[in-house]
Scaffold this active site. Structure first.
Site, mmCIF file in Angstrom:
data_model
loop_
_atom_site.group_PDB
_atom_site.id
_atom_site.type_symbol
_atom_site.label_atom_id
_atom_site.label_comp_id
_atom_site.label_asym_id
_atom_site.label_seq_id
_atom_site.Cartn_x
_atom_site.Cartn_y
_atom_site.Cartn_z
ATOM 1 N N LYS A 22 12.649 -0.178 -33.391
ATOM 2 C CA LYS A 22 13.119 -0.040 -31.997
ATOM 3 C C LYS A 22 12.333 1.072 -31.295
ATOM 4 O O LYS A 22 11.850 0.888 -30.175
ATOM 5 C CB LYS A 22 14.612 0.297 -32.009
ATOM 6 C CG LYS A 22 15.135 0.823 -30.689
ATOM 7 C CD LYS A 22 16.618 1.088 -30.723
ATOM 8 C CE LYS A 22 17.016 2.487 -31.124
ATOM 9 N NZ LYS A 22 16.697 3.536 -30.152
ATOM 10 N N ASN A 23 12.197 2.207 -31.973
ATOM 11 C CA ASN A 23 11.596 3.364 -31.298
ATOM 12 C C ASN A 23 10.078 3.264 -31.141
ATOM 13 O O ASN A 23 9.485 4.046 -30.392
ATOM 14 C CB ASN A 23 11.967 4.657 -32.029
ATOM 15 C CG ASN A 23 13.417 5.041 -31.776
ATOM 16 O OD1 ASN A 23 14.116 4.379 -30.993
ATOM 17 N ND2 ASN A 23 13.879 6.091 -32.433
ATOM 18 N N CYS A 116 23.615 12.746 -22.693
ATOM 19 C CA CYS A 116 24.244 11.694 -23.476
ATOM 20 C C CYS A 116 25.071 12.373 -24.534
ATOM 21 O O CYS A 116 25.052 13.595 -24.652
ATOM 22 C CB CYS A 116 23.228 10.745 -24.068
ATOM 23 S SG CYS A 116 22.448 11.367 -25.529
ATOM 24 N N ARG A 121 19.742 16.475 -23.542
ATOM 25 C CA ARG A 121 18.540 15.636 -23.497
ATOM 26 C C ARG A 121 17.876 15.607 -22.114
ATOM 27 O O ARG A 121 17.778 14.560 -21.466
ATOM 28 C CB ARG A 121 18.865 14.222 -23.985
ATOM 29 C CG ARG A 121 19.436 14.244 -25.379
ATOM 30 C CD ARG A 121 19.640 12.877 -25.944
ATOM 31 N NE ARG A 121 18.397 12.287 -26.437
ATOM 32 C CZ ARG A 121 18.383 11.124 -27.078
ATOM 33 N NH1 ARG A 121 19.478 10.452 -27.265
ATOM 34 N NH2 ARG A 121 17.240 10.642 -27.497
ATOM 35 N N ASP A 305 17.737 11.145 -36.933
ATOM 36 C CA ASP A 305 18.370 9.826 -36.846
ATOM 37 C C ASP A 305 18.943 9.346 -38.185
ATOM 38 O O ASP A 305 19.568 8.289 -38.249
ATOM 39 C CB ASP A 305 17.370 8.780 -36.305
ATOM 40 C CG ASP A 305 17.121 8.978 -34.810
ATOM 41 O OD1 ASP A 305 17.830 9.777 -34.191
ATOM 42 O OD2 ASP A 305 16.212 8.310 -34.273
ATOM 43 N N ARG A 397 22.919 -1.439 -30.279
ATOM 44 C CA ARG A 397 21.746 -0.925 -29.566
ATOM 45 C C ARG A 397 20.550 -0.812 -30.508
ATOM 46 O O ARG A 397 19.404 -0.868 -30.049
ATOM 47 C CB ARG A 397 22.041 0.462 -28.981
ATOM 48 C CG ARG A 397 22.877 0.441 -27.722
ATOM 49 C CD ARG A 397 22.950 1.825 -27.128
ATOM 50 N NE ARG A 397 21.658 2.470 -27.226
ATOM 51 C CZ ARG A 397 21.464 3.753 -27.544
ATOM 52 N NH1 ARG A 397 22.471 4.542 -27.770
ATOM 53 N NH2 ARG A 397 20.254 4.248 -27.602
HETATM 54 C C1 UD1 Z 1 13.405 10.166 -29.700
HETATM 55 C C2 UD1 Z 1 14.080 8.982 -30.365
HETATM 56 C C3 UD1 Z 1 15.428 9.382 -30.962
HETATM 57 C C4 UD1 Z 1 15.248 10.587 -31.893
HETATM 58 C C5 UD1 Z 1 14.490 11.716 -31.195
HETATM 59 C C6 UD1 Z 1 14.156 12.864 -32.129
HETATM 60 C C7 UD1 Z 1 13.275 7.079 -29.120
HETATM 61 C C8 UD1 Z 1 13.566 6.000 -28.148
HETATM 62 N N1 UD1 Z 1 14.251 7.942 -29.382
HETATM 63 O O1 UD1 Z 1 14.241 10.584 -28.626
HETATM 64 O O2 UD1 Z 1 15.951 8.279 -31.678
HETATM 65 O O3 UD1 Z 1 16.528 11.054 -32.282
HETATM 66 O O4 UD1 Z 1 13.247 11.220 -30.650
HETATM 67 O O5 UD1 Z 1 13.415 12.415 -33.200
HETATM 68 O O6 UD1 Z 1 12.194 7.152 -29.678
HETATM 69 N N2 UD1 Z 1 13.919 17.887 -24.922
HETATM 70 C C9 UD1 Z 1 13.918 18.756 -23.849
HETATM 71 N N3 UD1 Z 1 13.244 18.386 -22.709
HETATM 72 C C10 UD1 Z 1 12.580 17.210 -22.597
HETATM 73 C C11 UD1 Z 1 12.580 16.325 -23.711
HETATM 74 C C12 UD1 Z 1 13.258 16.689 -24.863
HETATM 75 O O7 UD1 Z 1 14.506 19.835 -23.915
HETATM 76 O O8 UD1 Z 1 11.986 16.938 -21.549
HETATM 77 C C13 UD1 Z 1 14.645 18.262 -26.162
HETATM 78 C C14 UD1 Z 1 15.776 17.295 -26.505
HETATM 79 O O9 UD1 Z 1 16.976 17.607 -25.813
HETATM 80 C C15 UD1 Z 1 15.900 17.454 -27.994
HETATM 81 C C16 UD1 Z 1 14.453 17.713 -28.428
HETATM 82 O O10 UD1 Z 1 13.753 18.143 -27.256
HETATM 83 O O11 UD1 Z 1 16.686 18.587 -28.310
HETATM 84 C C17 UD1 Z 1 13.745 16.516 -29.016
HETATM 85 O O12 UD1 Z 1 13.912 15.403 -28.156
HETATM 86 P P1 UD1 Z 1 12.839 14.233 -28.063
HETATM 87 O O13 UD1 Z 1 11.914 14.334 -29.232
HETATM 88 O O14 UD1 Z 1 12.240 14.232 -26.716
HETATM 89 O O15 UD1 Z 1 13.778 12.955 -28.230
HETATM 90 P P2 UD1 Z 1 13.667 11.567 -27.489
HETATM 91 O O16 UD1 Z 1 12.254 11.221 -27.227
HETATM 92 O O17 UD1 Z 1 14.644 11.518 -26.378
#
Ligand code: UD1
Length: 417
Positions: A22-23, A116, A121, A305, A397
């Site tokens: 999915k990711n 969420c 996030r 995850d 999902r």
């Molecule tokens: C992706 C995965 C999710 C997984 C996560 C961490 C997908 C669709 N989802 O989510 O399943 O749990 O990686 O491996 O691939 N953050 C900020 N600012 C930002 C972006 C992120 O502060 O602009 C923080 C987030 O709140 C979190 C951390 O950085 O604490 C890591 O998040 P991130 O790696 O961006 O996760 P996702 O890409 O949302």
């Protein structure tokens, strides 16, 4: 609303075929927006988040057609740049269309995904990095309204924190920017490598220059391709844990074991017997489960995850274990439900202490997020008697046919309305 009914406790035995990731699929589908071409994507998992992404692409003007085991994304007439709240609110990955839309159309209006249940996030890292490529943006009524009047321009960007989504958005956007970009402190999850493979296959010029740095020379034309998405390593890890917890014997197939080495090593230490083949891992749950100290971390560390799932396994360990959740600030919602089943887990900030030697008792349960839902199924698989899991739309999902796959290997599980 649909529920799952689970009767424990059976050993899981047999073969499970792992679906596409999915990711990895989500950023690859978003990246098809870089051109007006037609691309075939293979091995997309049949899960709700992928359906939502396809509907989002259709809302942007893409034509989607099923063709055997391939999905055709035809962007010949794709010309819209507005991603609505209704589509982005259920799936944060909707923000991944921002990079490609800006690269191609120089403007986009994309709903901000908001918080969420597992944490705030935010998308600040995505936005600050895009502004270094020349994007001007404002946030108005929950929408990111972004423009790059002179087009995107390559830049040197160091991410302040490792973010999977921001790395993906920027790699996609920089692929069409004018000039060269160097992105450092990138996430290096296998799904990002898969995205890069797709982008290279359509003609993008991307090269890893060190472990967490990537050099992207913008191109002005990309081509069509057919691309098979990699396997879902989180689904694979979930079934491996399911076998360990039921002391079963499972062959988890259609995977690349090298990619899940961290998980395999941990399961070995916990006491499972594991045989690694080329595209398969066979696991035999050990009689005794050893306690562990685990902390989640960006790849190649232990994935957040799989944190909820491994916690259920550690409830069965011979002594107390600890888990430190270092990625999300609020990812212990499964703890309350597991404790209702007899677990003895206490949390302090991002640390959980898990008492061992637990026999789970069946219960009626409430799923709170995708991975928490599956952890409740794992606990229910070991609880003697009937458990009911509510709100399984979270599960749908991200897990393809979970009850069918589990039933095939001996679980007593069914979906009820
Ligand atoms: C992706 C995965 C999710 C997984 C996560 C961490 C997908 C669709 N989802 O989510 O399943 O749990 O990686 O491996 O691939 N953050 C900020 N600012 C930002 C972006 C992120 O502060 O602009 C923080 C987030 O709140 C979190 C951390 O950085 O604490 C890591 O998040 P991130 O790696 O961006 O996760 P996702 O890409 O949302």
């Amino acid at each position: 609303m649909q529920k799952l009914e689970v009767f424990g406790a059976n050993k899981l035995k047999g073969k499970v075929k792992i679906s596409g990731s999915k990711n990895a699929s989500l950023p690859i589908l978003a990246a098809t927006l870089l051109s007006s071409k037609k691309n075939y994507i293979k091995n997309l998992p049949k899960v709700k988040d992928i359906e939502t992404m396809l509907i989002l692409l259709e809302s942007l003007g893409s034509k989607i057609k099923k063709n055997g085991n391939k999905i055709l994304i035809d962007n010949t007439n794709q010309n819209k740049t507005f991603a609505s709240y209704n589509l982005v609110k259920t799936m944060r990955a909707g923000i991944l269309v921002l990079g490609p839309l800006l690269a191609r159309f120089k403007e986009a209006k994309v709903s901000s995904p908001g918080g969420c249940s597992i944490g705030l996030r935010p998308i600040d890292i995505h936005l600050k990095a895009l502004s270094k490529l020349g994007v001007k943006y404002k946030i108005n009524q929950g929408y990111v309204i972004a423009r790059a009047p002179r087009g995107l321009k390559g830049a040197k960007i160091r991410f302040p924190k490792i973010s999977v989504g921001a790395t993906e958005n920027l790699i996609i956007a920089a692929s069409l920017a004018k000039g060269t970009s160097i992105l450092s402190n990138c996430a290096i999850e296998p799904e990002i490598k898969d995205l890069v493979n797709f982008l290279k296959q359509i003609g993008c010029n991307i090269k890893w220059i060190s472990r967490r740095s990537v050099k992207i020379k913008g191109v002005n034309k990309v081509y069509e391709t057919t691309f098979p998405v990699m396997f879902d390593r989180i689904e694979a890890g979930t079934y491996l844990i399911a076998a360990a917890i039921t002391k079963g014997n499972l062959r988890v197939q259609n995977i690349d074991p090298k990619i899940i080495k961290t998980e395999i090593d941990i399961l070995k230490k916990i006491g499972s017997k594991i045989i690694v083949k080329k595209k398969e891992v066979q696991i035999m749950g050990g009689k005794n489960i050893k306690n562990m100290k685990i902390k989640t971390a960006p790849y190649p560390g232990f994935p957040t995850d799989l944190q909820a799932q491994i916690m259920v396994l550690l409830c069965k360990a011979n002594k107390s274990s600890t888990i430190k959740e270092d990625i999300f600030e609020n990812r212990f919602m499964h703890v309350a439900e597991l404790n209702r089943m007899g677990a003895k887990i206490s949390t302090n900030g991002n640390k959980a202490i898990i008492k061992g030697n637990i026999n789970f008792a069946p219960a009626e349960l409430m799923a709170t997020d995708l991975r928490a839902s599956v952890s409740l199924i794992l606990a229910a698989l070991t609880a003697k008697g009937k458990s009911i899991i509510n709100r399984i739309y979270h599960l749908d999902r991200g897990y393809e046919n979970i009850e069918k796959k589990l039933k095939k290997v001996g679980a007593k599980i069914r979906r009820i309305s």
